[in-house]
Structures are given as structure tokens and as C-alpha cells.
Design a protein around this motif. Sequence first.
Motif: not given
Length: 108
Positions: A78-93
Motif C-alpha cells: 500500500d502506498a500509504r506505507l511509504g508515507h508512514a515510513i517517511r513520516d516515522l523517520l522524522g520522529v524524535v523520541l
Amino acid sequence: METLTHAPVLARFGYAVSDPTRARILLALADGPSYPSDLADSLGVSRQSMSNHLTCLRGCGLVVAVPDGRRTRYELADARLGHAIRDLLGVVLAVDPACCAPDGTCVA
């Protein structure tokens, strides 16, 4: 086939990215489809290992195999997985080392 939504989808995704090689495969496929041999070469893993990881990711429903002549190309299901993965890369924990080991496992 079974269709999953919500928490089970997150659980499958979490399992998939819990392995560094599978996480790197998903990152590579977020950039576009690829062939197993190309993925193995670019990630520095054996073709057998790549095959095993792709089988796992297919079973989790995260990637699909697309016949391409005599070869098989893999892409995100699902193309939304690509968007989710790229969004997660910007998360700072902010992580508490007393509760979470460097490999992400909970120690408490």
C-alpha cells in the motif's frame, strides 16, 4: 487471506520493523519497487536471507510480489506505507534508558 485493520496492522508493522534487515528493506521499498537480488546487493545480505525476509514481509501483508517477465519485483503493498515510513523517520523520541534498552526492548 485475512484482512486486518487498526491495532493488528500496527502489530504486524511493529514486528516487521523489529528486525533491522526487514526495516532496511521497507525503507528501500519506500523509495520504489526493487528486485530481490538488487535489494540483497544494496543491503549487503545474502540472497537466501533476502528471500526469507521478503517472505516474512509478504506474509505480514506489507509487501507484494509483482511478476515482471522472468523476474519478480517487490513493492510496498500500500502506498500509504511509504508515507508512514517517511513520516516515522522524522520522529524524535525521548527515551528513558532505565526502561528501554538501546535495541528497543523494554527492561522494566
